[in-house]
Enzyme design. Structure first.
Site, PDB file in Angstrom:
ATOM      1  N   ASP A 117       5.008   6.527  12.575  1.00 26.58           N
ATOM      2  CA  ASP A 117       4.962   5.158  13.084  1.00 26.58           C
ATOM      3  C   ASP A 117       4.261   4.291  12.040  1.00 26.58           C
ATOM      4  O   ASP A 117       3.541   4.795  11.175  1.00 26.58           O
ATOM      5  CB  ASP A 117       4.205   5.145  14.408  1.00 26.58           C
ATOM      6  CG  ASP A 117       4.066   3.765  14.999  1.00 26.58           C
ATOM      7  OD1 ASP A 117       5.051   3.003  14.967  1.00 26.58           O
ATOM      8  OD2 ASP A 117       2.969   3.429  15.474  1.00 26.58           O
ATOM      9  N   ASP A 134       2.528   0.683  12.641  1.00 26.62           N
ATOM     10  CA  ASP A 134       1.324  -0.023  13.075  1.00 26.62           C
ATOM     11  C   ASP A 134       0.326   0.942  13.716  1.00 26.62           C
ATOM     12  O   ASP A 134       0.633   1.574  14.730  1.00 26.62           O
ATOM     13  CB  ASP A 134       1.689  -1.124  14.069  1.00 26.62           C
ATOM     14  CG  ASP A 134       2.642  -2.146  13.465  1.00 26.62           C
ATOM     15  OD1 ASP A 134       2.361  -2.633  12.360  1.00 26.62           O
ATOM     16  OD2 ASP A 134       3.677  -2.434  14.091  1.00 26.62           O
TER      17      ASP A 134
END
Length: 248
Positions: A16, A18
């Site tokens: 991922d 963020d």
């Protein structure tokens, strides 16, 4: 376990953006809070119940922008017209509110810049040195620009982000669709891939997709929740996964 802290069956790593690669999760949370609090104040007056960290984790974090708007508003019993992705930020629609948040997010990024987690970058470099393939999997439509801003675009063989998901009609997290698309492009079965996530919706997506190993990245003190949503291991920094003597 290998010196990467992964089972030796793992051939690829899906990250991922963020909160895992970049310190932008806190900026997203702040932009959402400003947006939703202003909306709720306009709608309900000064006695409104503010958007808080629990709302962010349960209803918004890791989800595509419009899904986050819908899910949070539903938790407050509020419905808005859908509108269209081109709605202006002031439009009283799901997409308008999402675009208002994104406008504020970009202002924050422009004024404060984007920082990477150095432990994550070191870990990804080690992963690639060991011959494992890598993908970035993010709900953000700004993913590519953010990666370029930190000089990390070349660390990933595959990118599945909000723009690509919209083009392909892929459902966002907690659906596993984006992770599964990344695994297909990398040419590996989900069971031979590891997922690295900080969002509860990302944990759910990884488990739903049958991925072989799931690492929860705890930046906000919610390690128990990450385990409850399916993490095999939780760390505060990906450098913790490296065997002694390999972290530098």
């Amino acid at each position: 376990m290998t010196d990467l802290g992964l089972p030796d069956t793992i051939l690829a790593c899906l990250f991922d953006l963020d909160g895992v690669v970049t310190r932008t999760a806190v900026v997203h949370a702040a932009a959402w809070k400003e947006t939703f609090d202003a909306f709720l104040r306009e709608r309900e007056g000064e006695g409104f119940r503010p958007f808080d960290d629990t709302d962010y984790g349960e209803y918004v974090d890791g989800r595509p922008r419009a899904d986050g708007v819908r899910t949070f508003l539903a938790s407050r019993g509020i419905e808005l017209p859908e509108g269209t992705p081109d709605d202006p930020p002031e439009a009283p629609t799901v997409h308008g509110l999402g675009n208002r948040k994104n406008e504020r997010l970009l202002e924050m990024i422009r004024s404060g810049g984007v920082e990477a987690y150095e432990g994550t970058l070191r870990y990804i470099e080690r992963v690639r040195a060991r011959g494992l393939r890598t993908a970035i999997v993010s709900a953000s439509a700004n993913c590519r620009d953010v990666l370029r801003s930190i000089g990390a675009e070349e660390l990933f063989d595959v990118r599945i982000d909000g723009v690509i998901a919209a083009e392909r009609g892929l459902a966002g997290k907690p659906s596993p669709d984006t992770f599964l698309a990344a695994a297909r492009e990398l040419g590996v079965e989900p069971a031979r891939a590891a997922v690295f996530e900080d969002a509860l919706s990302g944990m759910d997506a990884a488990r739903a997709g049958g991925f072989g190993y799931v690492v929860g990245v705890d930046r906000t003190g919610r390690g128990d929740a990450l385990y409850a949503h399916g993490a095999d291991r939780v760390v505060t920094d990906l450098a913790e996964l490296l065997a002694p003597g390999t972290a530098s």
